[in-house]
Design a protein around this motif. Structure first.
Motif, PDB file in Angstrom:
ATOM      1  N   ASP A   1      41.996  23.960 -55.615  1.00  0.00           N
ATOM      2  CA  ASP A   1      42.679  22.901 -56.016  1.00  0.00           C
ATOM      3  C   ASP A   1      44.069  22.679 -55.329  1.00  0.00           C
ATOM      4  O   ASP A   1      44.525  23.973 -54.860  1.00  0.00           O
ATOM      5  CB  ASP A   1      42.945  23.181 -57.528  1.00  0.00           C
ATOM      6  CG  ASP A   1      41.813  23.108 -58.325  1.00  0.00           C
ATOM      7  OD1 ASP A   1      40.495  22.557 -57.647  1.00  0.00           O
ATOM      8  OD2 ASP A   1      41.532  23.157 -59.457  1.00  0.00           O
TER       9      ASP A   1
ATOM     10  N   VAL B   1      43.565  15.981 -53.461  1.00  0.00           N
ATOM     11  CA  VAL B   1      44.695  15.904 -54.132  1.00  0.00           C
ATOM     12  C   VAL B   1      44.869  14.397 -55.136  1.00  0.00           C
ATOM     13  O   VAL B   1      44.441  13.288 -54.482  1.00  0.00           O
ATOM     14  CB  VAL B   1      45.805  15.426 -52.897  1.00  0.00           C
ATOM     15  CG1 VAL B   1      47.380  15.067 -53.492  1.00  0.00           C
ATOM     16  CG2 VAL B   1      46.071  17.133 -52.146  1.00  0.00           C
ATOM     17  N   PHE B   2      45.307  14.353 -55.952  1.00  0.00           N
ATOM     18  CA  PHE B   2      45.230  13.289 -56.930  1.00  0.00           C
ATOM     19  C   PHE B   2      46.827  13.310 -57.865  1.00  0.00           C
ATOM     20  O   PHE B   2      46.881  14.173 -58.412  1.00  0.00           O
ATOM     21  CB  PHE B   2      44.039  13.244 -57.840  1.00  0.00           C
ATOM     22  CG  PHE B   2      44.160  11.844 -58.781  1.00  0.00           C
ATOM     23  CD1 PHE B   2      44.465  10.593 -58.162  1.00  0.00           C
ATOM     24  CD2 PHE B   2      44.239  12.206 -60.098  1.00  0.00           C
ATOM     25  CE1 PHE B   2      44.456   9.590 -59.048  1.00  0.00           C
ATOM     26  CE2 PHE B   2      44.265  11.033 -61.079  1.00  0.00           C
ATOM     27  CZ  PHE B   2      44.421   9.597 -60.553  1.00  0.00           C
TER      28      PHE B   2
ATOM     29  N   ALA C   1      47.659  18.437 -65.557  1.00  0.00           N
ATOM     30  CA  ALA C   1      46.423  18.277 -65.331  1.00  0.00           C
ATOM     31  C   ALA C   1      45.827  16.780 -65.016  1.00  0.00           C
ATOM     32  O   ALA C   1      46.166  15.977 -65.840  1.00  0.00           O
ATOM     33  CB  ALA C   1      45.566  18.899 -66.411  1.00  0.00           C
TER      34      ALA C   1
ATOM     35  N   GLN D   1      46.576  26.800 -58.957  1.00  0.00           N
ATOM     36  CA  GLN D   1      45.885  27.380 -59.913  1.00  0.00           C
ATOM     37  C   GLN D   1      45.143  28.470 -59.194  1.00  0.00           C
ATOM     38  O   GLN D   1      44.976  29.565 -59.711  1.00  0.00           O
ATOM     39  CB  GLN D   1      45.018  26.713 -60.853  1.00  0.00           C
ATOM     40  CG  GLN D   1      45.739  25.840 -61.837  1.00  0.00           C
ATOM     41  CD  GLN D   1      45.051  25.303 -62.801  1.00  0.00           C
ATOM     42  OE1 GLN D   1      44.212  24.320 -62.657  1.00  0.00           O
ATOM     43  NE2 GLN D   1      45.115  25.874 -64.178  1.00  0.00           N
TER      44      GLN D   1
ATOM     45  N   ARG E   1      48.800  25.675 -63.778  1.00  0.00           N
ATOM     46  CA  ARG E   1      49.245  24.714 -62.586  1.00  0.00           C
ATOM     47  C   ARG E   1      50.823  24.942 -62.346  1.00  0.00           C
ATOM     48  O   ARG E   1      51.574  25.009 -63.011  1.00  0.00           O
ATOM     49  CB  ARG E   1      48.892  23.441 -62.628  1.00  0.00           C
ATOM     50  CG  ARG E   1      49.411  22.564 -64.027  1.00  0.00           C
ATOM     51  CD  ARG E   1      49.058  21.142 -63.513  1.00  0.00           C
ATOM     52  NE  ARG E   1      48.051  20.604 -63.182  1.00  0.00           N
ATOM     53  CZ  ARG E   1      47.786  19.884 -62.020  1.00  0.00           C
ATOM     54  NH1 ARG E   1      48.994  19.730 -61.217  1.00  0.00           N
ATOM     55  NH2 ARG E   1      46.721  19.641 -61.530  1.00  0.00           N
TER      56      ARG E   1
ATOM     57  N   GLY F   1      37.409  10.591 -57.903  1.00  0.00           N
ATOM     58  CA  GLY F   1      37.013  11.749 -58.690  1.00  0.00           C
ATOM     59  C   GLY F   1      37.073  12.821 -57.604  1.00  0.00           C
ATOM     60  O   GLY F   1      36.819  12.785 -56.418  1.00  0.00           O
ATOM     61  N   PHE F   2      37.344  14.142 -58.330  1.00  0.00           N
ATOM     62  CA  PHE F   2      37.446  15.371 -57.699  1.00  0.00           C
ATOM     63  C   PHE F   2      36.166  15.749 -56.959  1.00  0.00           C
ATOM     64  O   PHE F   2      36.242  16.177 -55.746  1.00  0.00           O
ATOM     65  CB  PHE F   2      37.695  16.464 -58.923  1.00  0.00           C
ATOM     66  CG  PHE F   2      37.783  17.972 -58.294  1.00  0.00           C
ATOM     67  CD1 PHE F   2      38.573  18.117 -57.495  1.00  0.00           C
ATOM     68  CD2 PHE F   2      36.697  18.556 -58.690  1.00  0.00           C
ATOM     69  CE1 PHE F   2      38.630  19.440 -57.077  1.00  0.00           C
ATOM     70  CE2 PHE F   2      36.705  20.052 -58.433  1.00  0.00           C
ATOM     71  CZ  PHE F   2      37.638  20.376 -57.351  1.00  0.00           C
TER      72      PHE F   2
ATOM     73  N   GLN G   1      42.626  16.125 -64.374  1.00  0.00           N
ATOM     74  CA  GLN G   1      41.277  15.946 -64.916  1.00  0.00           C
ATOM     75  C   GLN G   1      41.613  15.510 -66.376  1.00  0.00           C
ATOM     76  O   GLN G   1      41.959  16.757 -66.971  1.00  0.00           O
ATOM     77  CB  GLN G   1      40.266  17.156 -64.653  1.00  0.00           C
ATOM     78  CG  GLN G   1      40.361  17.738 -63.126  1.00  0.00           C
ATOM     79  CD  GLN G   1      38.954  17.156 -62.604  1.00  0.00           C
ATOM     80  OE1 GLN G   1      38.908  15.767 -62.820  1.00  0.00           O
ATOM     81  NE2 GLN G   1      38.092  17.919 -62.094  1.00  0.00           N
TER      82      GLN G   1
HETATM   83  N1  UDP Z   1      41.737  15.825 -58.444  1.00  0.00           N
HETATM   84  C1  UDP Z   1      41.225  14.845 -57.614  1.00  0.00           C
HETATM   85  N2  UDP Z   1      40.792  13.407 -58.225  1.00  0.00           N
HETATM   86  C2  UDP Z   1      40.887  13.393 -59.426  1.00  0.00           C
HETATM   87  C3  UDP Z   1      41.290  14.336 -60.454  1.00  0.00           C
HETATM   88  C4  UDP Z   1      41.768  15.645 -59.784  1.00  0.00           C
HETATM   89  O1  UDP Z   1      41.182  14.850 -56.414  1.00  0.00           O
HETATM   90  O2  UDP Z   1      40.324  12.228 -59.856  1.00  0.00           O
HETATM   91  C5  UDP Z   1      41.988  16.917 -57.965  1.00  0.00           C
HETATM   92  C6  UDP Z   1      43.423  17.518 -58.485  1.00  0.00           C
HETATM   93  O3  UDP Z   1      44.567  16.739 -57.537  1.00  0.00           O
HETATM   94  C7  UDP Z   1      43.566  18.807 -58.229  1.00  0.00           C
HETATM   95  C8  UDP Z   1      42.082  19.454 -58.447  1.00  0.00           C
HETATM   96  O4  UDP Z   1      41.512  18.008 -58.361  1.00  0.00           O
HETATM   97  O5  UDP Z   1      43.843  19.524 -56.764  1.00  0.00           O
HETATM   98  C9  UDP Z   1      42.027  19.698 -59.819  1.00  0.00           C
HETATM   99  O6  UDP Z   1      42.486  18.946 -60.908  1.00  0.00           O
HETATM  100  P1  UDP Z   1      43.205  19.415 -62.235  1.00  0.00           P
HETATM  101  O7  UDP Z   1      43.991  20.571 -61.877  1.00  0.00           O
HETATM  102  O8  UDP Z   1      43.679  18.300 -62.663  1.00  0.00           O
HETATM  103  O9  UDP Z   1      41.974  20.004 -63.038  1.00  0.00           O
HETATM  104  P2  UDP Z   1      41.751  21.374 -63.842  1.00  0.00           P
HETATM  105  O10 UDP Z   1      42.572  22.343 -63.035  1.00  0.00           O
HETATM  106  O11 UDP Z   1      42.092  20.950 -65.204  1.00  0.00           O
HETATM  107  O12 UDP Z   1      40.383  21.570 -63.692  1.00  0.00           O
END
Ligand code: UDP
Ligand code: MG
Length: 313
Positions: free
Chosen positions: A97, A12-13, A207, A101, A202, A75-76, A209
């Motif tokens: 996530d 979670v970010f 987003a 999504q 989402r 970071g994720f 990332q």
């Molecule tokens: N997230 C995280 N740290 C970060 C960036 C994202 O924990 O530095 C988490 C965010 O809360 C979400 C997941 O990673 O649960 C995916 O992020 P996002 O939806 O922004 O990415 P995408 O769907 O574009 O890959």
């Protein structure tokens, strides 16, 4: 008999806008399957909003929701690793996530596959609702990665999936710094299964990332799963070297055969120097990508630091 325990690991970010809906939809899934001992480990990855406080508060109302709070934004991938290591009590872990999504309603299907004997269940996207540049970039990456990887790649899947205990243990042993989850998941092996779903936009918020992070993530995928860039350099070197040798031979023979040697050829020289310089710089860049990753590994810093845990030992 002991109830099977399934933990969800969710990074979670800055997800304050989606958290209420996430919690509501997870609760519905949990309550629909009372035969399973559920828990949701939300890993707060240094959010700047009230995400962590919201989760901790909700733990007071429903102790199935737990919090791991990292000391800053790591970071994720690091957040995911933190969650997997915190899920010590679970027989299976679902990684997903926070932004919905990945629809939580798919979880029972994954759990069913696990109970039928699968150890790694991958949620495969039938469609992706992302459009435009982001979409094109994802597609390009998957094509590129498929062509480059030294290991089997599993297309159309991201983080969403289930890992049984043995697979989680295997994962926790992979302490490398530059992590690329889908690649590592393909690497660990085990009995595999798939479920299919439509990836949604989402549910709320933006987003997290950024595009540059995704590029970094993609290059982790390529460089930590493939030696092809290095090999390509060797081939390029052999090719350019051979061309240079043949060209040299041609000029020597030409000079020996006819004496006509006008001082021309500036354009040719300039082009050759620039071309070779470019090839060498690319080569150094590729070496640097590997070297930087080696440096990250030898420092042996932990992937993340935990500030506090709520509801977990
Ligand atoms: N997230 C995280 N740290 C970060 C960036 C994202 O924990 O530095 C988490 C965010 O809360 C979400 C997941 O990673 O649960 C995916 O992020 P996002 O939806 O922004 O990415 P995408 O769907 O574009 O890959
Ligand atoms: Mg997302």
């Amino acid at each position: 008999m002991k109830q099977p325990a399934v933990a969800l690991v969710i990074p979670v970010f800055n997800e304050e806008p989606v958290l209420p809906e996430l919690i509501r939809r997870l609760t519905a899934v949990f309550d629909g399957q009372p035969a399973i001992a559920w828990s949701a480990i939300l890993v707060n990855d240094g959010s700047r909003d009230r995400s962590a406080a919201l989760i901790a508060e909700h733990h007071g109302r429903d102790p199935r929701f737990k919090l791991v709070e990292l000391s800053r934004n790591f970071g994720f991938q690091a957040a995911l690793a933190a969650g997997l290591e915190a899920a010590t009590a679970a027989d299976a872990v679902v990684t997903m996530d926070a932004d919905l999504q990945d629809p939580p309603e798919l979880i029972p299907e994954m759990v069913a596959k696990w109970q039928a004997g699968a150890e790694v269940v991958r949620a495969v996207r039938k469609t992706r609702e992302e459009t435009g540049l982001r979409r094109a970039a994802f597609d390009l990456f998957h094509k590129l990665f498929g062509a480059l990887s030294d290991y089997p790649v599993e297309p159309n899947s991201g983080t969403y999936g289930l890992l049984a205990r043995p697979a989680v243990d295997a994962f926790n042993q992979l302490t490398e710094r530059n992590r690329f989850f889908p690649g590592l998941r393909a690497w660990v092996g085990f009995v595999r299964a798939e479920v299919f779903y439509d990836r949604k936009e989402r549910a709320a918020g933006e987003a997290q990332q950024t595009f540059s992070r995704l590029v970094r993530y993609a290059s982790d995928g390529v460089f930590s799963f493939s030696y092809l860039p290095l090999r390509a350099l060797t081939y390029a070197g052999i090719f350019v070297g051979t061309c240079g040798f043949l060209l040299g031979l041609y000029y020597i023979i030409k000079r020996l055969v006819d004496i006509e040697t006008a001082p021309t050829g500036f354009t040719t020289l300039a082009a050759l120097v620039l071309f070779l310089g470019g090839v060498q710089l690319i080569g150094i860049g590729v070496l640097g990508e590997y070297l930087g990753r080696v440096y990250d590994e030898v420092k042996r810093r932990p992937n993340y630091i935990v500030r506090r845990r709520v509801g977990l030992e």
